[in-house]
Design an enzyme around this catalytic site. Structure first.
Site, mmCIF file in Angstrom:
data_model
loop_
_atom_site.group_PDB
_atom_site.id
_atom_site.type_symbol
_atom_site.label_atom_id
_atom_site.label_comp_id
_atom_site.label_asym_id
_atom_site.label_seq_id
_atom_site.Cartn_x
_atom_site.Cartn_y
_atom_site.Cartn_z
ATOM 1 N N GLU A 1 -35.599 -25.137 9.175
ATOM 2 C CA GLU A 1 -36.414 -25.770 10.215
ATOM 3 C C GLU A 1 -37.618 -26.472 9.625
ATOM 4 O OE1 GLU A 1 -37.341 -27.478 13.109
ATOM 5 O OE2 GLU A 1 -36.005 -25.914 13.853
ATOM 6 N N ASP B 1 -38.317 -30.559 9.794
ATOM 7 C CA ASP B 1 -39.495 -31.095 10.481
ATOM 8 C C ASP B 1 -40.347 -31.962 9.555
ATOM 9 O OD1 ASP B 1 -38.742 -29.753 12.773
ATOM 10 O OD2 ASP B 1 -40.069 -28.047 12.436
ATOM 11 N N SER C 1 -34.051 -29.705 17.256
ATOM 12 C CA SER C 1 -35.154 -29.570 16.295
ATOM 13 C C SER C 1 -35.404 -30.854 15.527
ATOM 14 C CB SER C 1 -34.838 -28.466 15.283
ATOM 15 O OG SER C 1 -35.168 -27.205 15.794
#
Length: 520
Positions: free
Chosen positions: A249, A253, A450
């Site tokens: 994650e 990002d 995400s």
């Protein structure tokens, strides 16, 4: 002395948990208190304007703290309460109505009239939990609006789906559908690099490695952005050896934001994965007068039913504060289709994406072999592959900018919205048309909503740098000018279907970045 229930503080152990034993009364813990604000009537008047879809000029952080922070008198009462109960204040942020107390479990149990036990859960592991409400004494009634951290269960989950070749290295790129620059081109992002902006990213586990970032941006041929980590409480930038851990994650990002807006500073806020950690992370990012993010990306969340009412209220407050400060907050809508709470449970949506003050980001799948309208469809790769989160909130009433909209059902007639519909917008999310990443020295493709939140955050940073001013609370304006997004009409996320106009799968659609910049 009377005890007063903190509204919305009721909590029960996670279903399926087993109580092991009482928590060690001598264990040292931290608990976060949210306090009331000054000048609440004036604050609510501004929020009402936002709720009506009006544009409110952005406030600077210093002015906000002066007008709407916590009063020194209220802070003093908390200091006195802590001292009287054997605790101490270890952090305080009156601008965000937050005070953090440290003490023993015994002190907190007595001070807030709770009983803390250790539980175990098949998926969550061991955690400290409680049953029932939290109480405060007479002197804090009306001052304390939330007490967080007594329960430390893992709260949120990231929304990533990864595909890696087990033998891949960063010297041997594997076939993936897109890198973020290709998607920026596909979605006609305006030519800019985010210069002068800061993108805040909230993370609740894992970390990033500088060597991964250097390899990634070198591979893409873009300048290495300035990336800084902000440690909150006891959390730090802590890369994990787990190949399926939270590092996926964090890498997604940072790499998506950095590729799309390489001249922007990227501030990564690391906090513990609890309700208390989520509250402090968002408050810290919003009121950070050092890095000063103008857009925030959040790719973590949970079903609305999994949060306490006090946390929902306080996180919604924080998103309201972001709107008043001119900060756009992009939040992933989840990867479990219309059933965010689980496959055998009623339809549910993700929070905090369901807050009316978020820009909720859903997902699509790009099929380069498709033609026309079917070249990009609602992301739904089946039960094992994930699907875009979306549906109708049970917590928030329909905002005025969604008046007259309906959610098309996969089977049956459309449902007129009486509550907040999720998501607002969308972007590529399927791992089958995923995003090139490097994490732990490995190259692969990551999908999930995400990826969509940082993609939109990068777009906002580009537009902010062109304008020389923040877009701020952009959601109502996007609905008023829905033509700046390309409608996605084919596919479903389970119980909801793509349709003409807004739908509960991809919102008003995927961005036409140039049109958004030109129109807004």
């Amino acid at each position: 002395m009377a005890k007063h229930v903190v509204a919305g503080s009721e909590r029960q152990p996670v279903v399926g948990s087993k109580r092991l034993h009482p928590t060690d009364p001598h264990e040292e813990i931290e608990v976060k208190l949210k306090l009331r604000r000054k000048n609440d009537a004036a604050y609510q008047a501004l929020i009402h304007k936002l709720e009506e879809g009006e544009t409110v000029p952005a406030m600077d952080r210093k002015t906000f703290a002066s007008q709407f922070g916590t009063s020194s008198a209220d802070c003093t009462k908390v200091h006195e309460f802590a001292s009287a109960h054997g605790m101490k204040v270890v952090r305080e942020a009156p601008q965000s109505h937050l005070m953090v107390l440290a003490g023993t479990v015994a002190h907190f149990q007595k001070a807030f009239d709770v009983k803390l036990d250790v539980y175990t859960h098949p998926k969550l592991g061991k955690y400290r939990g409680r049953s029932g409400p939290v109480h405060v004494p007479d002197e804090l009634e009306g001052i304390v609006t939330a007490v967080l951290g007594l329960d430390n269960r893992p709260q949120a989950r990231p929304y990533v789906h990864a595909k890696f070749d087990a033998n891949s290295t960063n010297d041997e790129p594997q076939p993936v559908a897109f890198n973020p620059l290709q998607l920026a081109s596909r979605y006609k992002f305006p030519h800019a690099d985010g210069r002068g902006q800061c993108i805040g990213i909230l993370e609740f586990g894992g970390g990033y490695r500088d060597r991964d970032l250097q390899a990634y941006f070198g591979l893409l041929g873009v300048p290495m952005p300035e990336v800084v980590s902000v440690d909150i409480g006891h959390a730090t930038n802590s890369p994990s050896p787990d190949p399926q851990g939270a590092d996926l994650e964090v890498a997604l990002d940072v790499e998506v934001c950095g590729a799309v807006a390489p001249a922007a500073k990227i501030a990564v806020y690391f906090a513990e994965n609890t309700e208390a950690g989520f509250i402090e992370a968002l408050a810290t990012a919003i009121h950070d007068d050092v890095n000063q993010p103008t857009v925030i990306s959040i790719s973590w969340g949970a079903a609305e039913s999994e949060w306490t009412q006090q946390t929902v209220a306080r996180l919604n407050d924080a998103l309201q504060m972001a709107a008043l400060l001119g900060i756009t907050v992009c939040i992933a809508s989840g990867d479990s289709g219309s059933h965010d709470a689980g496959p055998n449970k009623p339809d549910a949506v993700n929070f905090p994406a369901s807050s009316p003050f978020a820009l909720a980001c859903g997902g699509t799948r790009i099929d380069e072999h498709g033609d026309g309208a079917k070249a990009e469809v609602v992301w739904n790769d089946g039960p094992k592959g994930g699907a875009t989160g979306g549906g109708i909130s049970t917590l928030f009433e329909r905002p005025v900018w969604q008046a007259g909209l309906s959610a098309a059902r996969t089977k049956g007639e459309a449902i007129e919205l009486t509550h907040r519909g999720v998501p607002d917008v969308a972007g590529d999310a399927s791992p089958d048309s995923g995003y090139l990443v490097i994490v732990g020295g490995r190259v692969g493709a990551i999908g999930g909503t995400s990826a969509v939140a940082p993609l939109w955050a990068g777009l906002v940073a580009r537009i902010n740098s062109i304008k020389g001013a923040p877009l701020g609370f952009v959601t109502p304006r996007l609905y008023r000018h829905a033509g700046v997004c390309k409608d996605i009409r084919h596919g479903n996320n389970g119980d909801f279907a793509g349709s003409k106009g807004w739908d509960a799968c991809t919102g008003i659609g995927v961005p036409d970045g140039e049109a958004i910049a030109r129109t807004l």
